[in-house]
Structure formats: structure tokens, C-alpha cells
Design an enzyme around this catalytic site. Sequence first.
Site, mmCIF file in Angstrom:
data_model
loop_
_atom_site.group_PDB
_atom_site.id
_atom_site.type_symbol
_atom_site.label_atom_id
_atom_site.label_comp_id
_atom_site.label_asym_id
_atom_site.label_seq_id
_atom_site.Cartn_x
_atom_site.Cartn_y
_atom_site.Cartn_z
ATOM 1 N N HIS A 63 52.569 12.597 52.543
ATOM 2 C CA HIS A 63 53.969 12.736 52.146
ATOM 3 C C HIS A 63 54.750 13.654 53.093
ATOM 4 O O HIS A 63 55.955 13.455 53.290
ATOM 5 C CB HIS A 63 54.047 13.224 50.689
ATOM 6 C CG HIS A 63 53.568 12.185 49.708
ATOM 7 N ND1 HIS A 63 53.056 12.482 48.473
ATOM 8 C CD2 HIS A 63 53.516 10.812 49.819
ATOM 9 C CE1 HIS A 63 52.722 11.349 47.846
ATOM 10 N NE2 HIS A 63 52.989 10.328 48.645
ATOM 11 N N HIS A 117 52.544 -0.437 48.326
ATOM 12 C CA HIS A 117 51.713 0.007 47.193
ATOM 13 C C HIS A 117 52.392 1.261 46.634
ATOM 14 O O HIS A 117 52.017 2.379 46.977
ATOM 15 C CB HIS A 117 50.306 0.367 47.646
ATOM 16 C CG HIS A 117 49.527 -0.749 48.291
ATOM 17 N ND1 HIS A 117 49.778 -1.183 49.567
ATOM 18 C CD2 HIS A 117 48.483 -1.493 47.830
ATOM 19 C CE1 HIS A 117 48.918 -2.151 49.865
ATOM 20 N NE2 HIS A 117 48.122 -2.358 48.827
ATOM 21 N N SER A 168 55.576 8.409 46.687
ATOM 22 C CA SER A 168 56.364 7.957 47.835
ATOM 23 C C SER A 168 57.746 7.406 47.429
ATOM 24 O O SER A 168 58.740 7.719 48.108
ATOM 25 C CB SER A 168 55.572 6.953 48.672
ATOM 26 O OG SER A 168 54.958 5.966 47.879
ATOM 27 N N GLU A 203 54.905 -2.821 43.589
ATOM 28 C CA GLU A 203 53.702 -2.396 42.849
ATOM 29 C C GLU A 203 53.200 -3.582 42.022
ATOM 30 O O GLU A 203 53.952 -4.148 41.235
ATOM 31 C CB GLU A 203 54.057 -1.190 41.956
ATOM 32 C CG GLU A 203 53.009 -0.795 40.937
ATOM 33 C CD GLU A 203 51.662 -0.412 41.543
ATOM 34 O OE1 GLU A 203 51.608 0.381 42.508
ATOM 35 O OE2 GLU A 203 50.639 -0.944 41.045
ATOM 36 N N ASP A 252 49.777 1.840 51.595
ATOM 37 C CA ASP A 252 48.968 2.927 51.020
ATOM 38 C C ASP A 252 48.080 2.371 49.891
ATOM 39 O O ASP A 252 48.302 2.648 48.717
ATOM 40 C CB ASP A 252 49.950 3.994 50.488
ATOM 41 C CG ASP A 252 49.234 5.181 49.862
ATOM 42 O OD1 ASP A 252 48.034 5.365 50.116
ATOM 43 O OD2 ASP A 252 49.901 5.919 49.111
HETATM 44 C C1 LIG Z 1 47.387 5.005 46.449
HETATM 45 S S1 LIG Z 1 48.395 4.300 45.196
HETATM 46 C C2 LIG Z 1 50.014 4.411 45.877
HETATM 47 C C3 LIG Z 1 50.591 5.786 45.942
HETATM 48 C C4 LIG Z 1 51.994 5.845 46.486
HETATM 49 N N1 LIG Z 1 52.145 5.098 47.734
HETATM 50 C C5 LIG Z 1 52.417 7.280 46.728
HETATM 51 O O1 LIG Z 1 52.306 7.768 47.874
HETATM 52 O O2 LIG Z 1 52.914 7.914 45.799
HETATM 53 C C6 LIG Z 1 48.051 2.568 45.362
HETATM 54 C C7 LIG Z 1 48.819 1.653 44.399
HETATM 55 O O3 LIG Z 1 48.646 0.292 44.831
HETATM 56 C C8 LIG Z 1 48.652 -0.548 43.693
HETATM 57 N N2 LIG Z 1 48.037 -1.826 44.119
HETATM 58 C C9 LIG Z 1 46.730 -2.151 44.173
HETATM 59 N N3 LIG Z 1 46.564 -3.380 44.711
HETATM 60 C C10 LIG Z 1 47.803 -3.834 45.020
HETATM 61 C C11 LIG Z 1 48.289 -5.015 45.642
HETATM 62 N N4 LIG Z 1 47.462 -5.977 46.045
HETATM 63 N N5 LIG Z 1 49.611 -5.140 45.822
HETATM 64 C C12 LIG Z 1 50.481 -4.156 45.428
HETATM 65 N N6 LIG Z 1 50.077 -3.017 44.831
HETATM 66 C C13 LIG Z 1 48.759 -2.846 44.643
HETATM 67 C C14 LIG Z 1 47.869 0.238 42.671
HETATM 68 O O4 LIG Z 1 48.168 -0.201 41.355
HETATM 69 C C15 LIG Z 1 48.332 1.679 42.961
HETATM 70 O O5 LIG Z 1 49.407 2.028 42.132
#
Ligand SMILES: C[S@@+](CC[C@H](N)C(=O)[O-])C[C@H]1O[C@@H](n2cnc3c(N)ncnc32)[C@H](O)[C@@H]1O
Length: 285
Positions: free
Chosen positions: A18, A41, A102, A120, A166
Site C-alpha cells: 500500500h 482483486h 486498496s 471482486e 493482488d
Molecule cells: C489479497 S485480497 C485483495 C486485497 C486488496 N487488493 C487490498 O490491497 O486491500 C484478494 C481478493 O481477491 C478475491 N478473488 C479471489 N479470486 C478472484 C478472482 N478470480 N477474481 C476476482 N477476485 C478474486 C478474493 O475474494 C479476495 O478478496
Amino acid sequence: MNYRHAFHAGNFADVLKHAVLARILTHLLDKPGGFRVVDTHAGIGLYDLEGDEAGRTGEWQNGIGRVLDASPTPALADFLAPYLETVRRENPDGGLRHYPGSPAIVTSMLRKHDQLIANELHPVDADLLEEAMAGRRRAKVMRLDAYTAVKSLLPPPERRGLLLVDPPFEQPGEFDRMREAMRAAHQRFATGTQQIWYPIKDVKAVARFHDAVAGDGIERILRIEQWTRRPGLEGPLAGAGMLVVNPPWTLAEATRAVMPELTALLATGPGAGWRVDWLVPEASR
Ligand SMILES: C[S@@+](CC[C@H](N)C(=O)[O-])C[C@H]1O[C@@H](n2cnc3c(N)ncnc32)[C@H](O)[C@@H]1O
């Protein structure tokens, strides 16, 4: 889809991810033209550190908790300033209860003519994300598969911007999908910045990913990595890294200058370390 970022919000890996994200945005904000951030994500957007999930792991205490308790040198304070500003904005009464993911970091920095696409896939998390983004007019929530999102949302109409990838790394093959996403994004939007995050658990798998990406013909890829103790397959996450395609010009130098201090601040055991180098430099003309 079992991964819930709420268990990990504000941990050491979020701090570096971040802080770098906020610096990339600061650079994009330097120019008057609008830009777009595609966050593939996105998670739930905003995290309650007093909630059940964050409380159960307490990971944030060794991340943002340590950072806020520290007395950093002016160089580190300057590096972290845009990021910490967004953390403070989510906690207007002082203290630290709400940690911005994010999408909250991005929306708190955008101007009227910039845009965030926060994507998401998890239905419950996407609902929470909608709630967190309600009233933040620059944000649009989408519920696509991340890798479909890369292909359908790039290039952005503004022709300036950032792709943030991510993933949770709970399914095999995530490194291959990320590489594919990088190639697809580069094909559609070669001048855009990409921030591609990965955990450092299986160091051989990370090295294979780097070798593969380095052969894909994409230039200007900065690698930023940090491990808070010796990385390994067992136990909680010890290290994480990111590749930044087309980083702001000052990012490599600025990050390198603060990594010794930031890594010492976040270390949890023997073998803590970092590296900041060019996986692929700009081609010499
Ligand atoms: C590491 S977290 C993201 C954190 C966020 N980027 C942050 O920095 O605050 C990963 C997220 O990806 C979502 N996710 C998992 N597989 C996915 C996909 N194929 N497409 C979109 N989102 C997905 C999960 O539900 C989760 O909320």
C-alpha cells in the site's frame, strides 16, 4: 474461494504494497490529465481491525501497528506519507480502527476526473465492497473474474493509469495466470503502470515466475521484495514482493533508500531482508 483478506489486513505485506501503491498514485496525480485504476482483486475495501477476523490473527500489530508506533527517519516518514495520510483519513477521530484496503486508498487520493474500477469476485466480499464504496463517486464496483477483467477493462479510455493485481494465491497456477495477465495488459496498454503482488513462500516458484516474465518482452519491470524472517513454505507468510511495470522514475531509488529501515522495523525473526532491482531494465537505445 475461502481466502478472506480481513484476517491479514494491515500486515507487513499490506504496508509495503500500500505504501508503493500510494506513491504510484502520487506520481499519476502529478499530471493534470485524468487516469484510471483497475484493481482486479479488490477485497472488501475497508477493514475493521477490532473485528473478529483481524482480532483473531492480530497480524496488523506487526504491520501498520508497528509503523504507527515508530519514530521514523525523515526519509522513511516522507516515503510513507501518502499512504499514512490515507490511513489517517479513515480514522478521523485518531487512533487506528479502520484499515484502508486498496480501493479505499485509491478513492481517498483520486480527483474528480479520475476513476477506480474495483473488481471482486467473492459475492459476500463484493457486497461489503459496494457498501464501503457507497458515496465514493469515483469508484465503480464490478464482479468479474480478475483475469477476464484485465482483458475487458484495458486499455482505459483515459490512456493513463494503473493495473493492480493482488490475488489470494489459494489456487494452484496463480503465478501462470498473473504472467498471462501481465502479457494481456501489456498488449492492450503498453504505457500503463502495473503493480503485481505475490507472496514469497516457495522461493523456487517465485524464481520461475521471474524467469518467465523476464522472457516476455516487457520492459521496465522493477522488483521490490521484503521478508520479515527467512521465507519458507511452513507457517504464516514471511515475505512478499511485487513487480512494477513502468514504475514512476523515482520509485526504485526512493524505495531502496528506505528498505533497510522499514525491514528492520517490520522484522519478526532471523533472516529478514529485502531487494529492490530491475527484473527487466529499459532497453538501451
Ligand atoms: C489479497 S485480497 C485483495 C486485497 C486488496 N487488493 C487490498 O490491497 O486491500 C484478494 C481478493 O481477491 C478475491 N478473488 C479471489 N479470486 C478472484 C478472482 N478470480 N477474481 C476476482 N477476485 C478474486 C478474493 O475474494 C479476495 O478478496
